[in-house]
Motif scaffolding. Structure first.
Motif, PDB file in Angstrom:
ATOM      1  N   LEU A  56       0.824  -1.210   0.000  1.00  0.00           N
ATOM      2  CA  LEU A  56       0.000   0.000   0.000  1.00  0.00           C
ATOM      3  C   LEU A  56       0.853   1.253   0.000  1.00  0.00           C
ATOM      4  O   LEU A  56       0.505   2.260  -0.641  1.00  0.00           O
ATOM      5  CB  LEU A  56      -0.930   0.006   1.217  1.00  0.00           C
ATOM      6  N   GLU A  57       1.985   1.211   0.706  1.00  0.00           N
ATOM      7  CA  GLU A  57       2.861   2.386   0.744  1.00  0.00           C
ATOM      8  C   GLU A  57       3.449   2.681  -0.635  1.00  0.00           C
ATOM      9  O   GLU A  57       3.567   3.840  -1.035  1.00  0.00           O
ATOM     10  CB  GLU A  57       3.979   2.175   1.775  1.00  0.00           C
ATOM     11  N   PHE A  58       3.843   1.641  -1.368  1.00  0.00           N
ATOM     12  CA  PHE A  58       4.311   1.849  -2.742  1.00  0.00           C
ATOM     13  C   PHE A  58       3.203   2.467  -3.600  1.00  0.00           C
ATOM     14  O   PHE A  58       3.438   3.399  -4.385  1.00  0.00           O
ATOM     15  CB  PHE A  58       4.749   0.524  -3.374  1.00  0.00           C
ATOM     16  N   LEU A  59       1.985   1.949  -3.455  1.00  0.00           N
ATOM     17  CA  LEU A  59       0.854   2.439  -4.254  1.00  0.00           C
ATOM     18  C   LEU A  59       0.611   3.916  -3.984  1.00  0.00           C
ATOM     19  O   LEU A  59       0.454   4.719  -4.916  1.00  0.00           O
ATOM     20  CB  LEU A  59      -0.395   1.618  -3.913  1.00  0.00           C
ATOM     21  N   GLU A  60       0.579   4.289  -2.714  1.00  0.00           N
ATOM     22  CA  GLU A  60       0.324   5.681  -2.357  1.00  0.00           C
ATOM     23  C   GLU A  60       1.463   6.585  -2.805  1.00  0.00           C
ATOM     24  O   GLU A  60       1.224   7.678  -3.338  1.00  0.00           O
ATOM     25  CB  GLU A  60       0.108   5.787  -0.843  1.00  0.00           C
ATOM     26  N   ALA A  61       2.699   6.156  -2.577  1.00  0.00           N
ATOM     27  CA  ALA A  61       3.851   6.975  -2.961  1.00  0.00           C
ATOM     28  C   ALA A  61       3.835   7.277  -4.456  1.00  0.00           C
ATOM     29  O   ALA A  61       4.012   8.427  -4.879  1.00  0.00           O
ATOM     30  CB  ALA A  61       5.153   6.272  -2.572  1.00  0.00           C
ATOM     31  N   GLU A  62       3.604   6.252  -5.252  1.00  0.00           N
ATOM     32  CA  GLU A  62       3.626   6.444  -6.708  1.00  0.00           C
ATOM     33  C   GLU A  62       2.460   7.300  -7.182  1.00  0.00           C
ATOM     34  O   GLU A  62       2.615   8.160  -8.062  1.00  0.00           O
ATOM     35  CB  GLU A  62       3.624   5.089  -7.422  1.00  0.00           C
TER      36      GLU A  62
END
Length: 315
Positions: A56-62
């Motif tokens: 989820l953190e990768f998804l939000e960051a991108e």
């Protein structure tokens, strides 16, 4: 006033629909097509549970970095991706100055979250992410229950982007709430509690910005901002198959705080406590398939880390 008496009347008329949705969701929870859903805790150690959150953190960051700046994680901290592929379809959004500044800050915060997790427990390769307008259009079609024309474009303007953002951080928030009680180490609990605090703040900002425009029609659709949030929340409840743990920004009184308000800037249960979700519930939502073993949605090849990959092996 942020929304008019006329809109309140509309919400009251819609209450019957909420009751129907409630009974539908309960039925779905008890007798889904593919057998009983897993709504209980899973067996995993602290490291696997925290690394699961990296999905989820990768998804939000991108999404935030690309939306505000036009470039993503690889331009800021490329090592965090550990060789994982860049996202599909992410692009700079047409944002007004206020929203752009907020989203840019959110993006940098997600970089910090990635660093904190990777430093403490180690990282995972960034999974392939689909942030294309086509994927969001499909999500919004499914939420609305019909094909929107023209297709919903999250990058078109600030309002569309905020609605698209509504789709994402809350899933991480309820995931962290569900993770903390199952962590054994105090250091793990402290880390996730700190991550949760910021995720909750982001979600509150997004919901507040949308609440200010609750009555506004999202052009060119004959659908208000509040209705779209309701559609998205109901879709997530439907996909997760574990009851009502998600609500739009305006609700009937029986779902409002102390049954005294129809505003719902912070989504919470009867005692105004945050809802919690398990990893299988989260995967069903972000895959868009209602099945933790069938990838899709934001993760065409599935999530990363031991927890997500274990379900794919059982497919």
């Amino acid at each position: 006033m942020l929304h008019s008496c006329k809109y309140r009347d509309h919400v009251k008329m819609a209450s019957a629909f909420f009751f129907i949705s409630f009974f539908f969701l309960i039925t779905l929870k008890l007798s889904p097509v593919n057998g009983a859903p897993n709504c209980g805790p899973i067996v995993a150690d602290d490291t696997d549970r925290i690394q699961f959150a990296l999905n989820l953190e990768f998804l939000e960051a991108e999404f935030f970095l690309n939306g505000a700046l036009g470039h993503g994680l690889d331009s800021i901290e490329p090592s965090f991706a550990q060789g994982g592929p860049p996202p599909i379809g992410a692009t700079k959004a047409n944002l007004d100055p206020l929203v752009r500044q907020i989203i840019e800050e959110f993006g940098y915060q997600e970089v910090g979250h990635l660093r904190a997790i990777i430093t403490r427990v180690g990282g995972i390769p960034r999974p392939l992410l689909d942030l294309s307008p086509q994927n969001f259009a499909k999500i919004f079609d499914e939420a609305a229950g019909f094909k929107l024309s023209p297709p919903f474009d999250p990058y078109l303007n600030s309002l569309n982007y905020l609605l698209a953002t509504y789709v994402i951080p809350y899933v991480g928030l309820v995931g962290y709430v569900g993770t903390i009680p199952n962590l054994s180490k105090k250091s793990s609990q402290s880390l996730v509690a700190s991550l949760l605090g910021v995720e909750a703040g982001q979600d509150a900002v997004i919901r507040t910005l949308l609440y200010e425009r609750a009555e506004e029609k999202v052009l060119p659709y004959d659908i208000t901002v509040a209705q779209f949030t309701d559609y998205i929340s109901r879709l997530r409840n439907n996909l997760a198959m574990c009851g009502i743990k998600d609500e739009g920004i305006i609700v009937p009184l029986y779902l409002g705080a102390e049954n005294r308000t129809d505003s719902n800037i912070l989504s919470a249960n009867t005692d105004s406590l945050s809802y919690a979700r398990t990893p299988p519930e989260i995967l069903r939502i972000v895959y868009g398939t209602g099945n933790e073993r069938v990838p899709g949605g934001f993760y065409p090849h599935g999530g990363g880390g031991n927890i997500a990959r274990s379900f794919l092996k059982k497919a």
